[in-house]
Design an enzyme around this catalytic site. Structure first.
Site, PDB file in Angstrom:
ATOM      1  N   GLU A 182      -8.877 -11.172  -7.548  1.00 38.79           N
ATOM      2  CA  GLU A 182      -8.008  -9.985  -7.429  1.00 38.79           C
ATOM      3  C   GLU A 182      -6.920  -9.986  -8.493  1.00 38.79           C
ATOM      4  OE1 GLU A 182      -8.911  -9.381  -2.659  1.00 38.79           O
ATOM      5  OE2 GLU A 182      -6.904 -10.001  -3.259  1.00 38.79           O
TER       6      GLU A 182
ATOM      7  N   LYS B 130       0.839  -1.203   0.000  1.00 35.56           N
ATOM      8  CA  LYS B 130       0.000   0.000   0.000  1.00 35.56           C
ATOM      9  C   LYS B 130       0.881   1.263   0.000  1.00 35.56           C
ATOM     10  CE  LYS B 130      -3.716  -2.486   2.388  1.00 35.56           C
ATOM     11  NZ  LYS B 130      -4.580  -2.530   3.589  1.00 35.56           N
TER      12      LYS B 130
ATOM     13  N   ARG C 200       3.273  -6.737   9.364  1.00 39.66           N
ATOM     14  CA  ARG C 200       2.534  -5.711  10.121  1.00 39.66           C
ATOM     15  C   ARG C 200       3.005  -5.644  11.571  1.00 39.66           C
ATOM     16  NH1 ARG C 200      -3.099  -7.673   7.492  1.00 39.66           N
ATOM     17  NH2 ARG C 200      -3.227  -6.260   5.702  1.00 39.66           N
TER      18      ARG C 200
ATOM     19  N   PHE D  72     -15.469   2.739   7.522  1.00 38.00           N
ATOM     20  CA  PHE D  72     -14.127   3.189   7.137  1.00 38.00           C
ATOM     21  C   PHE D  72     -13.879   3.107   5.634  1.00 38.00           C
ATOM     22  CE2 PHE D  72     -13.850  -1.299   8.480  1.00 38.00           C
ATOM     23  CZ  PHE D  72     -13.310  -1.887   7.350  1.00 38.00           C
TER      24      PHE D  72
ATOM     25  N   HIS E 230      -1.578  -5.575   1.616  1.00 34.10           N
ATOM     26  CA  HIS E 230      -2.806  -6.362   1.463  1.00 34.10           C
ATOM     27  C   HIS E 230      -2.425  -7.729   0.909  1.00 34.10           C
ATOM     28  CE1 HIS E 230      -6.799  -7.615   0.053  1.00 34.10           C
ATOM     29  NE2 HIS E 230      -6.188  -7.975  -1.051  1.00 34.10           N
TER      30      HIS E 230
ATOM     31  N   ARG F  55      -0.627 -14.801   4.167  1.00 29.12           N
ATOM     32  CA  ARG F  55      -1.331 -14.054   5.226  1.00 29.12           C
ATOM     33  C   ARG F  55      -0.587 -14.167   6.565  1.00 29.12           C
ATOM     34  NH1 ARG F  55      -6.264 -11.049   4.320  1.00 29.12           N
ATOM     35  NH2 ARG F  55      -7.191 -12.044   6.141  1.00 29.12           N
TER      36      ARG F  55
ATOM     37  N   THR G 195      -4.770  -8.348  10.423  1.00 27.25           N
ATOM     38  CA  THR G 195      -5.165  -7.074   9.790  1.00 27.25           C
ATOM     39  C   THR G 195      -4.868  -5.889  10.692  1.00 27.25           C
ATOM     40  OG1 THR G 195      -6.906  -8.225   8.597  1.00 27.25           O
ATOM     41  CG2 THR G 195      -7.114  -5.832   8.756  1.00 27.25           C
TER      42      THR G 195
ATOM     43  N   ASN H 287      -1.874  -0.109   7.338  1.00 29.10           N
ATOM     44  CA  ASN H 287      -1.294  -1.420   7.663  1.00 29.10           C
ATOM     45  C   ASN H 287      -0.401  -1.996   6.564  1.00 29.10           C
ATOM     46  OD1 ASN H 287      -3.340  -2.141   5.943  1.00 29.10           O
ATOM     47  ND2 ASN H 287      -4.283  -3.650   7.296  1.00 29.10           N
TER      48      ASN H 287
ATOM     49  N   TYR I 158     -12.147  -3.078  -3.156  1.00 30.14           N
ATOM     50  CA  TYR I 158     -12.668  -3.220  -1.795  1.00 30.14           C
ATOM     51  C   TYR I 158     -14.197  -3.262  -1.752  1.00 30.14           C
ATOM     52  CZ  TYR I 158      -8.074  -2.675   0.404  1.00 30.14           C
ATOM     53  OH  TYR I 158      -6.787  -2.864   0.832  1.00 30.14           O
TER      54      TYR I 158
HETATM   55  P1  CMP Z   1      -6.664  -5.287   3.939  1.00 30.24           P
HETATM   56  O1  CMP Z   1      -5.954  -6.557   4.237  1.00 30.24           O
HETATM   57  O2  CMP Z   1      -6.256  -4.535   2.722  1.00 30.24           O
HETATM   58  O3  CMP Z   1      -8.219  -5.582   3.858  1.00 30.24           O
HETATM   59  C1  CMP Z   1      -9.183  -4.622   4.146  1.00 30.24           C
HETATM   60  C2  CMP Z   1      -8.600  -3.373   4.689  1.00 30.24           C
HETATM   61  O4  CMP Z   1      -9.520  -2.536   5.345  1.00 30.24           O
HETATM   62  C3  CMP Z   1      -7.591  -3.715   5.757  1.00 30.24           C
HETATM   63  O5  CMP Z   1      -6.475  -4.312   5.186  1.00 30.24           O
HETATM   64  C4  CMP Z   1      -7.388  -2.362   6.409  1.00 30.24           C
HETATM   65  O6  CMP Z   1      -6.485  -1.555   5.666  1.00 30.24           O
HETATM   66  C5  CMP Z   1      -8.789  -1.763   6.279  1.00 30.24           C
HETATM   67  N1  CMP Z   1      -9.514  -1.822   7.548  1.00 30.24           N
HETATM   68  C6  CMP Z   1     -10.050  -2.893   8.124  1.00 30.24           C
HETATM   69  N2  CMP Z   1     -10.658  -2.542   9.284  1.00 30.24           N
HETATM   70  C7  CMP Z   1     -10.487  -1.200   9.416  1.00 30.24           C
HETATM   71  C8  CMP Z   1     -10.865  -0.239  10.395  1.00 30.24           C
HETATM   72  N3  CMP Z   1     -11.551  -0.603  11.479  1.00 30.24           N
HETATM   73  N4  CMP Z   1     -10.505   1.048  10.197  1.00 30.24           N
HETATM   74  C9  CMP Z   1      -9.798   1.407   9.112  1.00 30.24           C
HETATM   75  N5  CMP Z   1      -9.413   0.538   8.137  1.00 30.24           N
HETATM   76  C10 CMP Z   1      -9.749  -0.745   8.304  1.00 30.24           C
END
Ligand code: CMP
Length: 143
Positions: free
Chosen positions: A126, A9, A102, A57, A115, A85, A91, A112, A49
């Protein structure tokens, strides 16, 4: 052979973590099969997404993903979806173990770094979304 979609990201790119992240996947024994450095536009990020469109969010997440270039990759290997993963970590960086990407480099769920597809089927979708031209771009001339 199983493949997964991994995206570094904008914060991962800006913080200079591209090499570190690629190195972790390579050292594990996975194969880099496709990679590109791109800026994505809002509708594309919203499509990626789409499953999260009802989340509070969502718009902040899309703003974040379009805030700078990302590195989109296809990685291949045995159990690469689940193991990828594990390499990435939970996450929420508050829950991700030290030794994961992470866990080592992030503190905020909204920043974070990376992805990774959560299942073989989402990896397939994807990869098709991000690499419609196939895993490798060919250039036939230097001009
Ligand atoms: P990712 O693995 O890309 O999958 C979904 C993304 O949503 C996750 O990583 C985070 O970047 C984002 N995400 C998930 N939960 C939250 C949250 N509570 N607030 C902000 N971003 C979130």
């Amino acid at each position: 052979m199983e493949q997964t979609f991994i995206m570094i990201k904008p914060d991962g790119v800006q913080r200079g973590l591209v090499g570190e992240i690629i190195s972790r996947f390579e050292k594990k024994g996975f194969y880099l099969k496709g990679m590109k450095f791109i800026n994505v536009e809002r509708p594309f990020a919203e499509q990626h997404y789409a499953d999260l469109s009802a989340k509070p969010f969502f718009s902040g997440l899309v703003d974040y993903i379009i805030s700078g270039p990302v590195v989109a990759m296809i990685w291949e290997g045995k159990n690469v979806v689940v193991t990828g993963r594990k390499i990435i970590g939970a996450t929420n960086p508050a829950d991700s173990a030290p030794g994961t990407i992470r866990g080592d480099f992030a503190v905020e769920i909204g920043r974070n770094i990376i992805h990774g597809s959560d299942a073989v089927e989402s990896a397939r979708k994807e990869i098709a979304l991000w690499f419609p031209e196939g895993p490798v771009n060919w250039q036939s001339s230097v001009n």
